[in-house]
Design a protein around this motif. Sequence first.
Motif, PDB file in Angstrom:
ATOM      1  N   PHE A  71       0.716  -1.295  -0.053  1.00  0.00           N
ATOM      2  CA  PHE A  71      -0.051   0.042   0.001  1.00  0.00           C
ATOM      3  C   PHE A  71       0.940   1.192  -0.108  1.00  0.00           C
ATOM      4  N   ILE A  72       1.948   1.146   0.868  1.00  0.00           N
ATOM      5  CA  ILE A  72       2.704   2.218   0.768  1.00  0.00           C
ATOM      6  C   ILE A  72       3.480   2.529  -0.392  1.00  0.00           C
TER       7      ILE A  72
ATOM      8  N   ILE B  33       3.682   6.038  -2.710  1.00  0.00           N
ATOM      9  CA  ILE B  33       4.741   6.526  -3.835  1.00  0.00           C
ATOM     10  C   ILE B  33       4.656   6.529  -5.100  1.00  0.00           C
ATOM     11  N   GLY B  34       4.051   5.493  -5.726  1.00  0.00           N
ATOM     12  CA  GLY B  34       3.961   5.507  -7.145  1.00  0.00           C
ATOM     13  C   GLY B  34       2.883   6.490  -7.619  1.00  0.00           C
ATOM     14  N   LEU B  35       1.847   6.650  -6.907  1.00  0.00           N
ATOM     15  CA  LEU B  35       0.883   7.543  -7.082  1.00  0.00           C
ATOM     16  C   LEU B  35       1.422   8.992  -6.878  1.00  0.00           C
ATOM     17  N   THR B  36       2.379   9.426  -6.148  1.00  0.00           N
ATOM     18  CA  THR B  36       2.737  10.662  -5.814  1.00  0.00           C
ATOM     19  C   THR B  36       3.955  10.760  -6.800  1.00  0.00           C
ATOM     20  N   THR B  37       4.599   9.905  -7.250  1.00  0.00           N
ATOM     21  CA  THR B  37       5.677  10.123  -8.156  1.00  0.00           C
ATOM     22  C   THR B  37       4.960  10.431  -9.679  1.00  0.00           C
ATOM     23  N   ALA B  38       4.144   9.608  -9.866  1.00  0.00           N
ATOM     24  CA  ALA B  38       3.379   9.818 -11.434  1.00  0.00           C
ATOM     25  C   ALA B  38       2.780  11.320 -11.261  1.00  0.00           C
ATOM     26  N   ILE B  39       1.966  11.731 -10.117  1.00  0.00           N
ATOM     27  CA  ILE B  39       1.559  13.200 -10.341  1.00  0.00           C
ATOM     28  C   ILE B  39       2.565  14.191 -10.228  1.00  0.00           C
ATOM     29  N   LEU B  40       3.419  13.779  -9.495  1.00  0.00           N
ATOM     30  CA  LEU B  40       4.589  15.108  -9.450  1.00  0.00           C
ATOM     31  C   LEU B  40       5.299  15.051 -11.166  1.00  0.00           C
ATOM     32  N   MET B  41       5.633  14.014 -11.644  1.00  0.00           N
ATOM     33  CA  MET B  41       6.228  13.897 -12.965  1.00  0.00           C
ATOM     34  C   MET B  41       5.343  14.452 -13.927  1.00  0.00           C
ATOM     35  N   ILE B  42       4.107  14.109 -13.805  1.00  0.00           N
ATOM     36  CA  ILE B  42       3.332  14.397 -14.891  1.00  0.00           C
ATOM     37  C   ILE B  42       2.856  16.049 -14.751  1.00  0.00           C
TER      38      ILE B  42
END
Lengths: 463, 285
Positions: free
Chosen positions: B58-59, B63-72
């Motif tokens: 889950f953690i 992390i993946g969710l945050t990375t994707a949002i920041l990257m895009i």
Amino acid sequence: MGSHYEAPIRKPLVTGNKSYHQITVDVARPIEGSANKQWWIVFGISLTLFMWGIGCIIYTVSTGIGTWGLNKTVGWAWDITNFVWWVGIGHAGTLISAVLLLFRQKWRMGINRSAEAMTIFSVIQAGLFPVIHMGRPWLAYWIVPIPNTFGSLWVNFNSPLLWDVFAISTYLTVSLVFWWTGLLPDFAMIRDRAVKPFQKKIYSLVSFGWSGRAKDWQRFEEVSLVLAGLATPLVLSVHTIVSFDFATSVIPGWHTTIFPPYFVAGAIFSGFAMVQTLLLVMRKVCNLEDYITLQHIELMNIVIMITGSIVGCAYITELFIAWYSGVEYEQYAFLNRATGPYWWAYWAMMTCNVFSPQFMWFKKLRTSITFSFVISIVVNIGMWFERFVIIVTSLHRDYLPSSWTMFSPTFVDIGIFLGTIGFFFVLFLLYSRTFPVIAQAEVKTILKSSGDNYKQTRDNHVK
Amino acid sequence: MLNKHVHAIYDDDDKLLSAVKHLRSSGVSIKDVFTPFPVHGLDHALDLKPTRIAIAAFIYGCIGLTTAILMINYIMIVDWPQNIGGKPSFSFMENLPAFVPVIFELTVFFAGHLMVITFYVRSSLWPFKKAENPIPETTDDKFLIQITSFKDQKKLMSIIKQTDYHNIDIIEHQAAVAESNKLVNESSQVSVGFVFHSRKYSNGSSNLRIQFTKGRGSQYAKNTGIRIFRKYWSSSKNSVSSKHPEHELINKKLENIKSKIVSGKEKFKNGVISFEQLHNYVLDN
């Protein structure tokens, strides 16, 4: 015995009076034995096709996409048809291993290993097509979001084609680790039985030193469950995103909101048909009739029948909505599909996908091995035509009648398609000789509840 | 020598489960259990703590969710906003629907891969890792309970014999070590020979030494305690020539050492002694 109870009404999933050791022996036999003549013949044919495909790919890349039958009106044809077809086939593997795991369907255990192998091998085929169609495949890495020292632009995250890149690569890699993690205990079994030093070395390498500790199994089961929970929305998202390639466009016949569920149902439909084709042959060749039983075949046929009917509903819904929308371009696109110059493709699709699975309502037919095999092939052909119909018939008569044209494939189009079929079978045949094709550790867990001998003993006890 | 392992082996998962319960209620501490497939209820019987790998997943997903949002957000909004089909290019929130697919895929990507990597690391699974199941049959149809710490062997045996066991193996640790040394030592060649110390004494004599060499890697030399002039040494016969006044005594000593070298090499090959212990054996008299 109490914890192994299963309702007597459920048919046994393991037949032939098996013990744990017998399962080991049966699963290890194809790996430890040597290949027979038929295997070499089929492998030879597949390898030839594969080589022919490589030749056509080299010709395409060195000469250009002009070697294909594409023209200015039909800019997408066999390449994307084959891409969607292969991705769709892949979906059954994840459906069997992930969705059926979440639903606690024990019958998945006989077939999940091969279905997952099929997933990985067919997604590899699918991935080839967009890369070849780039024309300059050595620049394929431009699709990843890399800092723009190569030019002034980043990749476009609004584009469904980029969504595809992320969807397909996530799908391929997650399926691969899911498959491999499940393989570890079975590779370990082969390793611990191996007598030839080279074989022992290889299986030690690929089994990652699996020892089967209680704690390892606890984690293993949790990881399988969570991966299944992740793979289930993933597999639905992949074909949804593939359908977005069309649904987000403005081409009549493509921009259809029904596409995502319709594509996913179609993917499961074609995938199960391919699993059926492969396993009907494999259970015979590898003597696995006790693990891939008639019950398994019947259940897969039922899935094929249901998803085929869903696909049929989708076809009819499309026709209805085209009429109901009142948009004349949309109406013409569908009229043209059914009655235009490509009518034969449309009706081939309808016959293969909507009518043929309806035979499975009859128990006698869906428990016939020969009939199941024929239908599985028919469905695979029909699903290829579905993609061809959607793609080519929507394009070949566009808004300007002066640019209306037809598409006919060149030998290169055909060669690359046959090449991927060859490549797929080369991989699958190698797999069937070197991998444990049944998830034997999992099958052992259901032996006492679903093995015919144990069920028989319990029944006698009750009486 | 005292370090003994007891392996209680069962041929059925139900027998194993009741044995585990019986052993634990009799106060036996179980080191590990090896099974060919996941045995339902075994983790409870062994009182294993529930695994937290799902929480980790889950953690990782977050992390993946945050990375994707920041990257895009960086690529599409901050660094190089473009007008694509008139879509809002200066606002992440307004453009979010088009970003959902990639954000979702990256969330799954991170959660799936990092969880599997965590599993492999925690359970120490990787290519070239040596398997640790004590007998190979535990991946086939045997179930093994490993007991490493106990006081009274007789009492333990009687407890195990109350269960429906298939076999009991008692592994003596020394033997186990020797067995593993044997495997290592068999693959490496050891050579032993006489050499003189390079330093000479003031009268011209020097120390006779024994040089131990293993493979291409390790080498060391030890003094024999014999000090002679080099001119008396015959390297072909590995002995002192009869011109030396005390040749009989010295050669007798040397014969003793030579026989020890032969038997020492044999002992090394069988894993009884290690390469580093070899000199103690050869020069011990």
